[in-house]
Design a protein around this motif. Structure first.
Motif, PDB file in Angstrom:
ATOM      1  N   MET A   1       0.834  -1.205   0.000  1.00  0.00           N
ATOM      2  CA  MET A   1       0.000   0.000   0.000  1.00  0.00           C
ATOM      3  C   MET A   1       0.866   1.251   0.000  1.00  0.00           C
ATOM      4  N   THR A   2       0.524   2.207  -0.848  1.00  0.00           N
ATOM      5  CA  THR A   2       1.108   3.537  -0.807  1.00  0.00           C
ATOM      6  C   THR A   2      -0.035   4.517  -0.557  1.00  0.00           C
ATOM      7  N   GLU A   5      -3.478   4.001  -2.320  1.00  0.00           N
ATOM      8  CA  GLU A   5      -4.476   3.099  -1.749  1.00  0.00           C
ATOM      9  C   GLU A   5      -5.013   3.639  -0.425  1.00  0.00           C
ATOM     10  N   THR A 144       7.900   1.787  -1.427  1.00  0.00           N
ATOM     11  CA  THR A 144       6.983   2.083  -0.329  1.00  0.00           C
ATOM     12  C   THR A 144       7.169   3.514   0.167  1.00  0.00           C
ATOM     13  N   SER A 147       2.905   3.967   4.003  1.00  0.00           N
ATOM     14  CA  SER A 147       1.450   3.832   4.147  1.00  0.00           C
ATOM     15  C   SER A 147       1.026   2.407   4.480  1.00  0.00           C
ATOM     16  N   ASP A 148       1.897   1.432   4.166  1.00  0.00           N
ATOM     17  CA  ASP A 148       1.527   0.031   4.375  1.00  0.00           C
ATOM     18  C   ASP A 148       1.523  -0.369   5.839  1.00  0.00           C
ATOM     19  N   TRP A 149       2.057   0.509   6.744  1.00  0.00           N
ATOM     20  CA  TRP A 149       2.044   0.129   8.170  1.00  0.00           C
ATOM     21  C   TRP A 149       1.833   1.300   9.129  1.00  0.00           C
ATOM     22  N   ASP A 152      -1.958   1.737  10.349  1.00  0.00           N
ATOM     23  CA  ASP A 152      -2.736   0.513  10.533  1.00  0.00           C
ATOM     24  C   ASP A 152      -3.970   0.737  11.411  1.00  0.00           C
TER      25      ASP A 152
END
Length: 219
Positions: A1-2, A5, A144, A147-149, A152
């Motif tokens: 995810m960036t 998304e 990345t 945004s992927d973590w 959350d």
């Protein structure tokens, strides 16, 4: 995810503000001295501030301004880190299109590191707009921006997500029903505080909750 998304994964500003407030309160019960998440009402000229600083070089902030919401994150190990260059530079397009009404926030002293706005993710939503927006950033497969973590708990707002956070960050097992009640905005009670932490002082927690705008039931 960036960030591309992330734009479609965040809730509306009212829901986001309430959730940030609840997460900050839960963290303050588990760790009164150094909670990971904080919430400061009326932080700056009528704007509320939700913030996460993990002490390892990563952070995010959400400013709830009357003109809209400004959100940024910094993942110091992501491909988009400004430190990828000797003279720090933002990822291309990061701040392009930031509305004038919110444009002062990247220069806020709290968000500056050595006179530079360290950010790998940035998005915003003006009051009256029905969508979150970001600059025209682009990433190759596998790149990345954090945004992927980083967000959350803002994307997955379930009690179970907070239980995982409590177990991972604080190494604590927390009562699910009590967490669910706080996340739902149910007035804080002596029973819910005791269920969250047997060592927590209700009066201290209630005072903190009032200061961030959370409702209390002292019956």
């Amino acid at each position: 995810m960036t960030v591309r998304e992330l734009l479609s994964s965040l809730p509306d500003p009212t829901t986001l503000r309430a959730h940030c407030r609840a997460v900050a309160l839960l963290d303050a019960v588990l760790d009164p001295r150094d909670p990971l998440h904080t919430f400061v009402p009326d932080w700056r000229e009528g704007a509320d501030l939700a913030r996460m600083v993990n002490g390892s070089g990563d952070e995010y902030a959400v400013v709830f301004d009357p003109a809209g919401v400004f959100l940024y994150g910094f993942d110091h190990e992501s491909d988009a880190t400004p430190w990828r260059e000797d003279d720090r530079v933002h990822w291309p397009g990061l701040l392009d299109g930031l509305p004038a009404a919110l444009s002062a926030y990247p220069s806020a002293p709290l968000f500056q590191c050595e006179d530079f706005f360290d950010a790998t993710v940035c998005l915003w939503r003006e009051t009256g707009d029905g969508e979150w927006r970001s600059g025209p950033v682009e990433f190759e497969d596998g790149e990345t921006d954090g945004s992927d973590w980083l967000f959350d708990l803002l994307v997955d707002r379930s009690p179970d997500a907070y239980l995982r956070h409590a177990a991972d960050y604080y190494e604590l097992s927390v009562d699910r029903d009590a967490v669910a009640a706080v996340l739902a905005g149910t007035p804080l009670t002596r029973r819910s505080v005791a269920a969250l932490s047997a060592s927590a002082d209700f009066a201290t927690v209630a005072d903190r909750a009032r200061r961030i705008g959370f409702r209390i039931d002292e019956s």
